[in-house]
Every structure is written in structure tokens, then in C-alpha cells.
Design a protein around this motif. Structure first.
Motif, PDB file in Angstrom:
ATOM      1  N   ALA A 190       1.386  11.182   8.532  1.00 50.63           N
ATOM      2  CA  ALA A 190       1.464   9.728   8.696  1.00 50.63           C
ATOM      3  C   ALA A 190       2.835   9.297   9.224  1.00 50.63           C
ATOM      4  CB  ALA A 190       1.174   9.048   7.364  1.00 50.63           C
ATOM      5  N   GLY A 191       3.808  10.210   9.216  1.00 47.52           N
ATOM      6  CA  GLY A 191       5.127   9.902   9.783  1.00 47.52           C
ATOM      7  C   GLY A 191       6.209   9.630   8.752  1.00 47.52           C
ATOM      8  N   GLY A 192       5.917   9.858   7.481  1.00 46.53           N
ATOM      9  CA  GLY A 192       6.926   9.653   6.434  1.00 46.53           C
ATOM     10  C   GLY A 192       7.156   8.178   6.139  1.00 46.53           C
ATOM     11  N   LEU A 215       3.796   2.971   3.197  1.00 48.55           N
ATOM     12  CA  LEU A 215       3.439   4.384   3.366  1.00 48.55           C
ATOM     13  C   LEU A 215       1.995   4.624   2.932  1.00 48.55           C
ATOM     14  CD1 LEU A 215       4.171   7.376   3.978  1.00 48.55           C
ATOM     15  CD2 LEU A 215       4.752   7.596   1.573  1.00 48.55           C
ATOM     16  N   LEU A 216       1.631   4.082   1.785  1.00 44.31           N
ATOM     17  CA  LEU A 216       0.281   4.343   1.283  1.00 44.31           C
ATOM     18  C   LEU A 216      -0.774   3.731   2.207  1.00 44.31           C
ATOM     19  CD1 LEU A 216      -1.240   5.737  -1.012  1.00 44.31           C
ATOM     20  CD2 LEU A 216      -1.433   3.535  -2.109  1.00 44.31           C
ATOM     21  N   VAL A 217      -0.507   2.506   2.677  1.00 43.27           N
ATOM     22  CA  VAL A 217      -1.478   1.872   3.586  1.00 43.27           C
ATOM     23  C   VAL A 217      -1.604   2.722   4.856  1.00 43.27           C
ATOM     24  CG1 VAL A 217      -1.981  -0.191   4.959  1.00 43.27           C
ATOM     25  CG2 VAL A 217      -1.075  -0.433   2.652  1.00 43.27           C
ATOM     26  N   ARG A 218      -0.457   3.198   5.367  1.00 41.45           N
ATOM     27  CA  ARG A 218      -0.485   4.014   6.597  1.00 41.45           C
ATOM     28  C   ARG A 218      -1.234   5.326   6.368  1.00 41.45           C
ATOM     29  NH1 ARG A 218       4.222   6.331   8.373  1.00 41.45           N
ATOM     30  NH2 ARG A 218       5.306   4.868   7.025  1.00 41.45           N
ATOM     31  N   MET A 219      -1.010   5.935   5.207  1.00 41.29           N
ATOM     32  CA  MET A 219      -1.711   7.199   4.910  1.00 41.29           C
ATOM     33  C   MET A 219      -3.227   6.961   4.850  1.00 41.29           C
ATOM     34  SD  MET A 219       0.827   8.759   2.006  1.00 41.29           S
ATOM     35  CE  MET A 219      -0.134  10.166   1.484  1.00 41.29           C
ATOM     36  N   PHE A 226       2.535  12.507  -3.974  1.00 37.80           N
ATOM     37  CA  PHE A 226       1.844  12.483  -2.694  1.00 37.80           C
ATOM     38  C   PHE A 226       1.562  13.895  -2.171  1.00 37.80           C
ATOM     39  CE2 PHE A 226       4.534   8.796  -3.122  1.00 37.80           C
ATOM     40  CZ  PHE A 226       3.706   7.752  -2.753  1.00 37.80           C
ATOM     41  N   ASP A 227       0.512  13.966  -1.355  1.00 38.48           N
ATOM     42  CA  ASP A 227       0.214  15.197  -0.650  1.00 38.48           C
ATOM     43  C   ASP A 227       1.155  15.239   0.562  1.00 38.48           C
ATOM     44  OD1 ASP A 227      -1.277  17.445   0.393  1.00 38.48           O
ATOM     45  OD2 ASP A 227      -2.140  16.026   1.822  1.00 38.48           O
ATOM     46  N   LYS A 228       2.067  16.215   0.584  1.00 38.85           N
ATOM     47  CA  LYS A 228       3.128  16.216   1.606  1.00 38.85           C
ATOM     48  C   LYS A 228       2.566  16.285   3.024  1.00 38.85           C
ATOM     49  CE  LYS A 228       6.271  19.572   2.472  1.00 38.85           C
ATOM     50  NZ  LYS A 228       7.404  20.470   2.184  1.00 38.85           N
ATOM     51  N   GLU A 229       1.536  17.082   3.182  1.00 39.36           N
ATOM     52  CA  GLU A 229       0.958  17.251   4.519  1.00 39.36           C
ATOM     53  C   GLU A 229       0.516  15.897   5.099  1.00 39.36           C
ATOM     54  OE1 GLU A 229      -2.730  19.288   4.554  1.00 39.36           O
ATOM     55  OE2 GLU A 229      -2.572  19.865   6.661  1.00 39.36           O
TER      56      GLU A 229
END
Lengths: 476, 363
Positions: free
Chosen positions: A272-274, A286-290, A264-267
């Protein structure tokens, strides 16, 4: 209207509903399979021009932080960390998060890698449970290794600590008990270097390691699992990764990167809040939120998928563990879809909102429920003497024939792409498994999914521990 | 026979929907069986192909070795090998792959001899023909083969592919030009219509590292290019080829509107140890992005001979922890270790944890 007429009308309505649902689900499989075939052929062509060794010697290659949470992993932790430290990549660090293990995982790490507590300054990008200490090795040979000891907070919380500790722009989150291919980081990094759009995540194919031989943390001999349950999962993974995710990624509609291994791109992750520790499906959520964030910010982005086998994991071998795993997967999927329900059928979220999420609701979340309640309805009808057995058996033959055809196509995909199972007997075993799967295995996973939905409604939050037996070690 | 008719009658008597479902099921079973047969036959076919490939590889290696080291080699033997062994496209391809592998590992006269063999065996035509294919991957393979075998006469033909929309094809053409254009390498940078991806830049850098150029261009000429990725690549090339003359142009680029370009320039100035950039770097620091500030703090202690203690002390007062750490590290590199030890030993000092962190050699 007589009761008999009402029942007959209900049965007819139900038959039509089932028919349309089956047509829908089969069409989606067919289309996804077709897109996967195109995407796979395209990938293989493009990949034939790639020399991954050039990343190894390049100063332009991005640096990576590998984050691996560990909970009660004393059986294999030392070997697994050694394997992570010897991956083919130049610029990376390995961050092991001991998530409050009850066994001696931490002690084993301290002894094996000559660890010492250091005064580490932690960036608080994401809020987590308290960290007890951060350890580095005295021995410079292990300079890549950082071990974090923290209070137990679950996998998501441990990964968030890893994000806070990491110093690089790219983070690779993995399950510590997985065996990675030596060039897995090289392959996952490449999309970040070549795309014109911002790449926020890349994922690869996870393979089943049961019965395979592991030597010095590397998978040396690939075998088809001895146990039927694990063998079916080989087919499931073929279907999911080679025929499913490959197509979703090609359409830029991928919703899930397996928690076992993804980069993942950390930024973006931090923005997105981790990881969300209130769901058991933290990887998908996490992916959906990103992706949701990127749509809302109107930033063009991409989630890439590598069809190469990058990571080998141990699959459940007993019915109970399998049921627990599927129960958790169902809850995770449902939780994510409910959390992001605003996106469903919302054109603001493009193909994700209009195609991907609605299909996940219909054919991933609802499919086992539909199957279960359909069967229940039919049994009621049979008890009441209204069952049409001719329809039942013809319909069963349709479902069975489609299921084995789908599995055979999945095996064909594997044959034409990576052919990890070299021996003909391996292939024949898998074909035999495909014949039995719809009758012996599928009902169990349907039941586990129904139970998962029930647990979700009743508020059960357990993770469902996965008992591992460890890999076959050469010479043992 | 009677049983078969009985079965047919049963089917004929079925309701229409059931009949349809059964027909669909039967077709699924039939497709499954065909897929099964395909898997089996593809395995058998592949096994045979592999066997032939291994034999051909052995033959190829033996032939190439004899060609290189047999002093009584005659043209007839080459012609005979071509007529007897290289009869199919696949055999030519297998031989060519072996030839390229060997060509990559040798230099000088032997390398030239292999290039001649490449032409004598008709493989040059085999590669060149690929450039007229409709399929991008065949063209890319052809380009790569011509470049590997050093066919400089086809440079212009290859150049026509650098504006292709297909990224891989474009990359192969660019890498080929770096390998073939020994006199005016990188002239294509003036003609590019698409940005250079990170991956392409890496491939070009690798090719340039291995190439033996007659005349290396001054990469500073592209530092003012309107395409950002070309500026980034040229900056990297300035460093790779240690072109110190480009430093003034790089310093000017510190005013570039793109933070990404400025980052590359700061890194380049550090790697070139450009002490004359000190003032400019300190000057742009306040308005820079956090990432670039970190890079400046990493660069300063390496390039500067001046006393920049005061600057680092100012940064230490910043509220951002990562900047404090970077400034403290810069202080250590500039000889300020004692200063930090004093802070570390003063447990009441606000920067005690930062000092302890940076002074720990394990971190």
C-alpha cells in the motif's frame, strides 16, 4: 413575501433539517450499540475457550516486529523501552526510532542499553528521510532491541523507517509512551492465526492511564483520572472502542486502528506504500489505503478488533492540549476522507464505500460543523428576536438526555465486559462526569473540530505537540 | 397537588412537537436511571456471587484433598457432599472447575480416583448433558470437561461435532479426540470437511505434545491429503514427533503446487536435518518464491554435508540484497567465514557491506 415569512420558513426548514440529522445520528448510535453488544457477547463467549499461554510455548506462533517512534521522550524513554522488552511473547524484536529528537533521548538509550552503531543493511521498501545510524546492544540481554537514529521527519516517516528495518512478517506500531498489557502481543497475534481470510490488521482497545499507577513499566493500579478532562476521555474511549469500533469491526467496516497500538501484515503495508507523511491522520489513512488496495485487487481480507484493554495511554489534561489534539484528529479524518473520496458511495468498495465512509463523513466529520453552525444560526435568530425558546429548551433536553443515556450505556458495556474500574466510587465518578460532559466538555471539542476544519482549509499542517506529565510511579 | 396540576396544564398547553420531544427526553432519562440501577445492582449481586464462589472453592479444595488422602474415606461422605453442597448448577460448575484444575496437575492412581469421583458426584452427567444443549458454547464446555476428565466412552459422541460449522466447537471436539483417542489418535484427519486454521493446528499440536499415545500414527499418510491445511499440519507433526521415515514423502512434496505447503516442507526438512533433500532443494531453488528461497538458504547449511559453496556463490551474485545476506549467512554456517572476511576487508568489493553485515555478531 415579507422578510418575517422568509425567516420563519428558513427557521422551519432548519428545524426539520436538524430533526432529521438528529434522528440519523441517534439511530446510527443505537444500531452501532446493538451490534457492539452482540459482537461483545460473541467475543466473550469465544474468548472463554482461549488460552493465550499456548501461543507462548508454540513454535507455530508468528514473529513480530514492534515499532515505536520516539521524539523528545527523554523523560520516560529508558523505562518505556524496558517495558517493551519484557512483554510476554517469544519471538519479537523492538525497534525504537529516534526521530531526530532535540533532547538527549538517543544518548540515554545508548547509555542504558549499551548500544553500538552497526553496519546494518536497510531494505528500502518505503522511501524515508535519511537514517543516521542503526544501533544494537553489546549486551546480549538486549538482543531484541534495535535503535534507529534518523533525521526528523514526523511520526509517519519514523514508522516507515521501522518497516524498512523490521525483519518479521507482522509489525506492531505503537506510541513509545504507552503502557502495554503484558499479553497484548499474544492477543493481537491470534486473529492472524485463526481467520480463513487474510488478516491485514488488528487493533485493540486503548485505555486512559491518567492517575493510574505504573510500576516497572506495568500498570499495577487502575484509577479513574483525578482531572475532569481526562475523566471525560475515559467515557469517550468507552463509547468509541466498546460501542463504536467493536460494531464496525463486526460488520467488517472498520476504518481506523488507533496509532497508539495496532498490528499489521507487513507485506500489505508495503504494497500500500507505507504510512503517508502528508497527513496528520496517518493511522486512519494507512488502514483505509490498505483496505482500498485489497478491494481493488479483489483479495478477501479482514481487519480484526480485540475489545480487551491492551494499551494504556496518557490523555490530555488541559484544555489547550485537548483542543490541539482534537484539531489534529479532525484534520486527519477530513484529509483521509478527502484523499479517498472516490470510495465514498462506490459499490466497488462494498460496505466500506456504501456504509462506513458515508457515515464517517456525515456523523464524524460534519457533526461538529453542523452543531456549530446550528448554534450560530439560532443565536442570530435570537438576536433578531425570532428564537423559539420553548423549542430550544425542549431540544436541549433531548440532546442532553440522549448524551447521558449513551454514556451510561457505555459504562454498562464496560461493567459487563472488562470492569477495569473495580471500586464503586470510580463508577459513580464516571456517572457524575457523564452528567457534566455535554455542558462543560462537549462545546470545547466542537470548537476544536471547527478550528481543525478551518486550519485544514487554510493549509495549517502542524501536529500539535502533546505535553506529557508521565505516569504515577509507585513509591513516588 | 395544585402545583402538580399547574405543571400538567403547562404540558397540556405545549405544541405537539415540543410535547413529543419532551416525552422522548423523559424516556431517555428513565432509561438512563434504569441503566444506573442495573449497574448498581449488578455490582452488589456480583459481590455476593464472588463471596459464595470463594467459599465454594475453599470447600471444594478441602473435599478433594480429603477424598484423595483420607484412607478412611467412605461413599457416604461423597453422597452427603453431593446432597448438601452441589445443589445448584452453579455450585456443581464451580466444583467441577476445581476438580479439573487438580486433575490436570496429577497423574496415575490419583488421577483415576478423581475420574471416579467425577462420576460418583453426578458431574459426568452434568457435563454430558451439556452436549445436548442448543448453545454451542455450552456444548464446547461439556466436550472440554469430558476430555479433561478422560471420559473415553464418549469419544463417538464427541466425534459427531468435528464437522460443525462453529469453529470453536469444532476445535474443542478435535482437541478432545486427541486427548481421548489413545489408540488411534488423529483418525479424524480423514473425516474433516473444513480446513484447519493456524490456531487449531497449534491447539492440536499442544494436545498431542501432552498426550501419552499408545500408538502414534505415521503422519506421512496425510501428506497427500487434498486439503492443504491437513498437509501443513501433518508436516509439522512429522517434525514434532521426529518421524524421519516420512522424509522421502516430504521430498516429493517439494513439487506441491502450493508455495505455503512447500515452505512448510522446506522448514520440516531443515528441522529433521534431512541431508538427502539437498539436491532437490537446490533443484527447486530457481523457480521458488523469494520467501521459500530464503528458507532453502537457511536449510541447506544445516542439512547438507556436501560442498555447496558454489551454489551460495551463485546466489551471492543475485541482485536481491536479502538473498545475498541469506547466502552469506549460509556460507558462514558452512565454514566460509574466511572467504567472507576477505570480502569484508576488500573495501572495493561489491559485497563488502553484505559481508560486514553478516559477520557482525550483534546483528
Amino acid at each position: 413575501m415579507h422578510l418575517q415569512d422568509i425567516i420563519q420558513t428558513l427557521a422551519n426548514l432548519f428545524s426539520y433539517l436538524v430533526m432529521f440529522y438528529v434522528i440519523g445520528i441517534y439511530s446510527s448510535y443505537f444500531i452501532l450499540g446493538l451490534i457492539s453488544a452482540i459482537a461483545m457477547a460473541d467475543y466473550k463467549k469465544k474468548n472463554s475457550f482461549v488460552d493465550y499461554r499456548s501461543i507462548l510455548s508454540s513454535k507455530f506462533a508468528p514473529s513480530v516486529s514492534l515499532i515505536a517512534p520516539a521524539y523528545n521522550e527523554s523523560l520516560t524513554i529508558v523505562e518505556n523501552v524496558r517495558s517493551l522488552l519484557t512483554l510476554h511473547y517469544n519471538n519479537y524484536e523492538v525497534i525504537i526510532i529516534n526521530d531526530g529528537s532535540k533532547d538527549n533521548t538517543m544518548q540515554l538509550l545508548i547509555e542504558a542499553y549499551e548500544l553500538e552503531k552497526v553496519d546494518f543493511i536497510l531494505s528500502e521498501h518505503v522511501v524515508t528521510k535519511p537514517v543516521r545510524g542503526i544501533y544494537k546492544a553489546k549486551n546480549p540481554a538486549y538482543h531484541k532491541l534495535v535503535v534507529v537514529d534518523k533525521e526528523n521527519g514526523g511520526k509517519a516517516d519514523a514508522l516507515n523507517v521501522g518497516i524498512n528495518v523490521s525483519v518479521n512478517k507482522l509489525i506492531a506500531c505503537i506510541d513509545v509512551d504507552c503502557v502495554l498489557e503484558h499479553d497484548s502481543l499474544l492477543k493481537l497475534v491470534k486473529p492472524f492465526m485463526e481467520e480463513d481470510r487474510k488478516v491485514i490488521a488488528t487493533g485493540g482497545v486503548i485505555r486512559i492511564a491518567n492517575s493510574c499507577v505504573v510500576e516497572d513499566g506495568r500498570l499495577t493500579h487502575v484509577h479513574v483520572p483525578d482531572k475532569f478532562i481526562a475523566r471525560v476521555q475515559v467515557l469517550e474511549y468507552f463509547r468509541a472502542f466498546l460501542m463504536g469500533r467493536m460494531a464496525w469491526a463486526h460488520m467488517d467496516a472498520l476504518l481506523l486502528i488507533s496509532g497508539a497500538f495496532g498490528m499489521f501484515d507487513k507485506e500489505t503495508v508495503i504494497k500500500a506504500g507505507g504510512y503517508n507523511h502528508n497527513t496528520v491522520g496517518e493511522d486512519m489513512e494507512l488502514l483505509v489505503r490498505m483496505r482500498r488496495l485489497m478491494y481493488e485487487e479483489q483479495t478477501p481480507c479482514k481487519v480484526a478488533f480485540i475489545p480487551d484493554p491492551l494499551c494504556w495511554t496518557e490523555a490530555p489534561q488541559t484544555w489547550n492540549i485537548l483542543k490541539r489534539q482534537r484539531n489534529r484528529w479532525t484534520r486527519g479524518t477530513a484529509e483521509t476522507l478527502m484523499l479517498h473520496r472516490k470510495m465514498i458511495l462506490n459499490k466497488r468498495y462494498g460496505i466500506l464505500g456504501l456504509v462506513s465512509l458515508p457515515l464517517w463523513v456525515l456523523f464524524e466529520w460534519f457533526a461538529p460543523l453542523f452543531e456549530f453552525f446550528g448554534m450560530l444560526f439560532f443565536m442570530c435568530m435570537a438576536i433578531a428576536g425570532y428564537a423559539n425558546w420553548l423549542y430550544f429548551f425542549s431540544f436541549f433536553s433531548l440532546i442532553y438526555s440522549f448524551a447521558i443515556m449513551n454514556s451510561l450505556f457505555a459504562i454498562l458495556f464496560e461493567e459487563l465486559s472488562y470492569k477495569q474500574y473495580k471500586r464503586l466510587t470510580h463508577m459513580l465518578k464516571l456517572i457524575g462526569t457523564a452528567l457534566l460532559e455535554p455542558i462543560l466538555y462537549h462545546p470545547v471539542t466542537v470548537w476544536a473540530a471547527v478550528k481543525g476544519n478551518y486550519d485544514l482549509i487554510t493549509g495549517k499542517k502542524s501536529w500539535g505537540e502533546m505535553t506529557r506529565t508521565g505516569f504515577v510511579q509507585k513509591g513516588k | 397537588m395544585g402545583k402538580f396540576y399547574k405543571l400538567l396544564n403547562i404540558f397540556a398547553g405545549l405544541p405537539e412537537t415540543v410535547d413529543m420531544i419532551l416525552h422522548i427526553s423523559l424516556s431517555f432519562f428513565a432509561v438512563t436511571f434504569v441503566v444506573f440501577l442495573f449497574i448498581i445492582f449488578s455490582r452488589i449481586k456480583e459481590g455476593m456471587q464472588l463471596k459464595r464462589q470463594k467459599w465454594l472453592e475453599r470447600e471444594s479444595q478441602e473435599f478433594i484433598t480429603s477424598f484423595l488422602f483420607d484412607e478412611e474415606w467412605t461413599g457416604e461422605r461423597t453422597a452427603l457432599f453431593r446432597a448438601k453442597t452441589l445443589t445448584t448448577t452453579s455450585s456443581r460448575q464451580i466444583f467441577l472447575e476445581n476438580l479439573i484444575r487438580m486433575h490436570k496437575n496429577i497423574i496415575g492412581e490419583s488421577s483415576n480416583k478423581l475420574s471416579v469421583l467425577y462420576q460418583d458426584l453426578g458431574l459426568y452427567q452434568h457435563s454430558k448433558q451439556k452436549l445436548y444443549s442448543d448453545s454451542w458454547d455450552v456444548i464446547a464446555t461439556g466436550i472440554s470437561e469430558l476430555a479433561e476428565m478422560g471420559m473415553r466412552q464418549d469419544t463417538e459422541l464427541i466425534r459427531s461435532f468435528i464437522k460443525q460449522s462453529n469453529t470453536i466447537l469444532r476445535s474443542e471436539a478435535l482437541v478432545a479426540l486427541v486427548k481421548l483417542e489413545k489408540d488411534v489418535p488423529f483418525s479424524f484427519l480423514n473425516e474433516l470437511s473444513e480446513p484447519l486454521s493456524g490456531w487449531q493446528q497449534m491447539q492440536l499440536a499442544k494436545a498431542s505434545h501432552k498426550a501419552h499415545f499408545v500408538l502414534l500414527p505415521e503422519f506421512k499418510q496425510w501428506l497427500t491429503n487434498h486439503e492443504e491445511s491437513i498437509v501443513v499440519f501433518s508436516t509439522r507433526m512429522v517434525v514434532q514427533h521426529a518421524q524421519h521415515k516420512a522424509i522421502p514423502s516430504l521430498i516429493k512434496l517439494l513439487q506441491h503446487p502450493s508455495a505455503e505447503v512447500r515452505k512448510e516442507v522446506i522448514i520440516a526438512l531443515r528441522q529433521l536435518e534431512a541431508s538427502e533433500a539437498t539436491e532437490s532443494l537446490i533443484g527447486i531453488y530457481p523457480a521458488e518464491t523469494k520467501e521459500n528461497k530464503l528458507h532453502i538458504l537457511k536449510a541447506l547449511p544445516i542439512i547438507t554435508l556436501d560442498d555447496t559453496f558454489e551454489f551460495y556463490e551463485t546466489v551471492l551474485r543475485d541482485s536481491d540484497k536479502s538473498l545475498q545476506i541469506a547466502a552469506a549467512r549460509a556460507l558462514i554456517k558452512s565454514g566460509g567465514t574466511d572467504f567472507l572476511f576477505n570480502i569484508k576487508n576488500d573495501l572495493q568489493h561489491a559485497l563488502q557491506s553484505v559481508a560486514a553485515f553478516v559477520l557482525d555478531p550483534r546483528i
